[in-house]
Scaffold this active site. Structure first.
Site, PDB file in Angstrom:
ATOM      1  CB  CYS A   1     -28.007  -5.938 -37.047  1.00 21.01           C
ATOM      2  SG  CYS A   1     -27.218  -4.063 -36.284  1.00 21.01           S
TER       3      CYS A   1
ATOM      4  CG  ASP B   1     -17.020   5.239 -35.695  1.00 21.40           C
ATOM      5  OD1 ASP B   1     -17.575   4.041 -35.794  1.00 21.40           O
ATOM      6  OD2 ASP B   1     -16.941   5.317 -34.853  1.00 21.40           O
TER       7      ASP B   1
ATOM      8  N   GLY C   1     -14.865  -5.209 -38.873  1.00 23.72           N
ATOM      9  CA  GLY C   1     -14.889  -6.660 -39.724  1.00 23.72           C
ATOM     10  C   GLY C   1     -15.536  -6.036 -40.928  1.00 23.72           C
TER      11      GLY C   1
ATOM     12  CB  ALA D   1     -16.236   1.446 -35.313  1.00 24.22           C
TER      13      ALA D   1
ATOM     14  CG  ASP E   1     -21.478  13.103 -37.114  1.00 22.03           C
ATOM     15  OD1 ASP E   1     -21.194  11.683 -38.057  1.00 22.03           O
ATOM     16  OD2 ASP E   1     -21.557  13.799 -36.663  1.00 22.03           O
TER      17      ASP E   1
END
Length: 551
Positions: A468, A307, A288, A285, A334
């Site tokens: 990130c 997800d 992208g 999720a 999960d």
């Protein structure tokens, strides 16, 4: 006070110059990792958005040139960026974004990313608040998360509004400021403000001092003051002047483009998906990277996206449908339970990837199909749905199927874009919620996920790990764990490579009793680390690619 003094005072107050707050131990840890000056630069860069928007073109629907012309017309028509011009990039400029000095649209200059466009924004801008002499400026305060979205080009929606001046009517011009978390009495952080309070425009206002240098622009109210706090949804303030002006592509060219951070696009390319392969996106999720992988495969093969959230799985399915991608199979699962245990010889045989996977789907009528498993319960439910039709809460793209996991060695490639502390996302106006303990918890969670990923990829396959965050404990330390734990893994070169090297060190960083080992010099040259304060001007991001040998 004369007018010049008043103007100077307002210029100091009504501006955007935030200081990012960190947990003291985390700040000390990062200073040790990066050095004081470098970390200060990173921290400052995180408070502002990137200077450009990155657009990924759906090359299965249209060409990059066609989208470039469409965007040029749309941006000018919408009035988002004026005097839009094409921009040419010389070969020696390809490694720097410093040439993005004016409102421009251009193709991505990096080899291998021909389906990517850059649209230049501008800022920071000084905002002049319009008002009558001797009249107080009317203000609204928004939540931090709302402000971070506004800095990226969004409008102010009703749920993000916290406070407003008295006597504000629909159509009034208001100054927009941000309420960030402050130290609480119990040692935590909170926004000490009751939603709906009246701002008096004086130092008696809540967080009057904290709002200094936290003004992000001005806008026009879409409700009266009373209406703002009675409404449950809708735009509360339409932004007219912003500190940072970035094009908003919301609802534009649906299915043809996708707004995505450059490092995220790079991560999908680094995976190097091939037509006909079976690929797993473990934490997919909002989809992208999943759709980017499917496009790189020309929609030929299978991309399994999982997800644990039903709604997020539905978002993936909707995005795939919008982009006309049929090879994506999305499931609710999960990631820590991705591997199904082998119990008999039939299961072992099912891990064989020699079959013609172009015809393989996750078949609800069978217990296993080419390593993908759906339970008998789900099979019965599927049969019932075929007979009775979709339920009232099921969308046109179906529903979120559950999965009980996959057999070992079921996939040619696995992408693990792991849940993380997200300390590389920008703009960010607060970071003190993360502690040393929470960062360590993230790292443990990621190791458990990586253990699952390693089991699911076949010998000769590829695992790509990305985050990130700027936290070395979730990046270089994970790579060190992977290489030390799984001797059949080796770091692989990455293409395209536009980020910098990883951090080098072993056993040098201490957080209380916690010690970390990072990378050797040769290993650091194989990973990609994206620095928010570098000229490339991206979010903070990290990518590692592993080749899988004989297990």
């Amino acid at each position: 006070m004369d007018s010049s003094s008043s103007s100077f005072s307002e210029a100091q107050r009504y501006c955007y110059n935030p200081t990012l707050r960190w947990n003291s131990e985390v700040e000390e840890y990062f200073i040790k990792a990066y050095g004081a000056d470098h970390f200060s630069q990173i921290s400052e860069a995180l408070t502002r958005p990137s200077c450009y928007s990155c657009i990924r073109v759906n090359i299965l629907k249209c060409t990059t040139d066609t989208i470039m012309e469409k965007l040029k017309r749309l941006i000018v028509e919408e009035g988002i960026v004026d005097d839009l011009d094409h921009m040419s990039l010389e070969e020696d400029e390809k490694k720097s974004m410093e040439m993005l000095t004016g409102p421009s649209i251009c193709k991505c200059p990096f080899s291998g990313l021909e389906n990517v466009l850059f649209v230049k924004g501008s800022g920071p801008h000084s905002i002049q608040y319009r008002r009558q002499p001797n009249e107080s400026i009317k203000e609204v305060i928004v939540s931090r998360k709302c402000a971070e979205a506004v800095l990226r080009g969004a409008q102010i929606f009703v749920p993000g509004l916290l406070a407003c001046s008295a006597h504000v009517e629909k159509g009034d011009i208001v100054a927009v400021s941000v309420a960030t978390e402050q130290p609480g009495a119990g040692g935590g952080w909170s926004v000490d403000m009751t939603r709906g309070i009246v701002l008096q425009g004086s130092q008696t206002d809540p967080q009057y001092l904290e709002r200094k240098c936290m003004y992000i622009g001005q806008g026009i109210t879409q409700f009266s003051r009373a209406g703002m706090f009675r409404a449950s949804k809708g735009i509360a303030v339409e932004m007219t002047d912003r500190v940072y002006k970035l094009p908003s592509f919301h609802n534009l060219l649906g299915g043809e483009i996708f707004l995505q951070n450059l490092p995220s696009i790079v991560a999908a390319h680094v995976l190097e998906p091939q037509e006909g392969e079976q690929i797993l996106d473990m934490c997919a999720a909002p989809g992208g990277k999943t759709t980017a992988i499917a496009m790189l495969m020309r929609d030929k093969g299978i991309v399994v996206a999982v997800d644990r959230s039903h709604n997020k799985v539905m978002d993936i399915k909707k995005m795939a449908a919008e982009m006309d991608l049929t090879c994506i199979k999305a499931y609710r699962l999960d990631a820590l339970k991705s591997v199904r245990q082998i119990s008999n010889a039939a299961d072992v045989a099912a891990t064989n990837l020699e079959h013609d996977i172009s015809d393989t789907t996750v078949d609800n009528s069978s217990s296993s199909s080419n390593g993908l498993y759906i339970s008998k319960t789900e099979s019965r439910k599927s049969t019932q749905r075929m007979r009775n039709g979709p339920g009232r809460n099921h969308s046109i793209v179906g529903r979120a199927e559950n999965s009980n996991g996959f057999l070992p060695n079921a996939f040619d490639r696995v992408l693990l874009d792991a849940p993380c502390s997200a300390l590389g996302l920008r703009p960010r106006l607060f970071a003190a919620e993360e502690t040393i303990e929470s960062l360590q918890a993230h790292a443990r969670y990621q190791r458990r996920m990586f253990d699952q990923a390693v089991q699911l990829v076949r010998p000769g396959g590829v695992v790509v790990y990305s985050t990130c965050t700027i936290n070395p404990g979730e990046n270089e330390a994970l790579v060190r764990y992977a290489l030390d734990t799984y001797k059949f893994l080796t770091l692989a070169p990455q293409n395209p490579r536009i980020g910098g090297p990883g951090l080098v060190g072993k056993g040098k960083m201490f957080c209380g009793k916690h010690a970390e080992a990072w990378l050797t010099q040769s290993e650091a040259e194989l990973v990609q680390r994206f620095n928010p304060s570098a000229s490339l001007d991206t979010i903070g991001f990290f990518i590692a690619k592993f080749n899988v040998g004989t297990k």
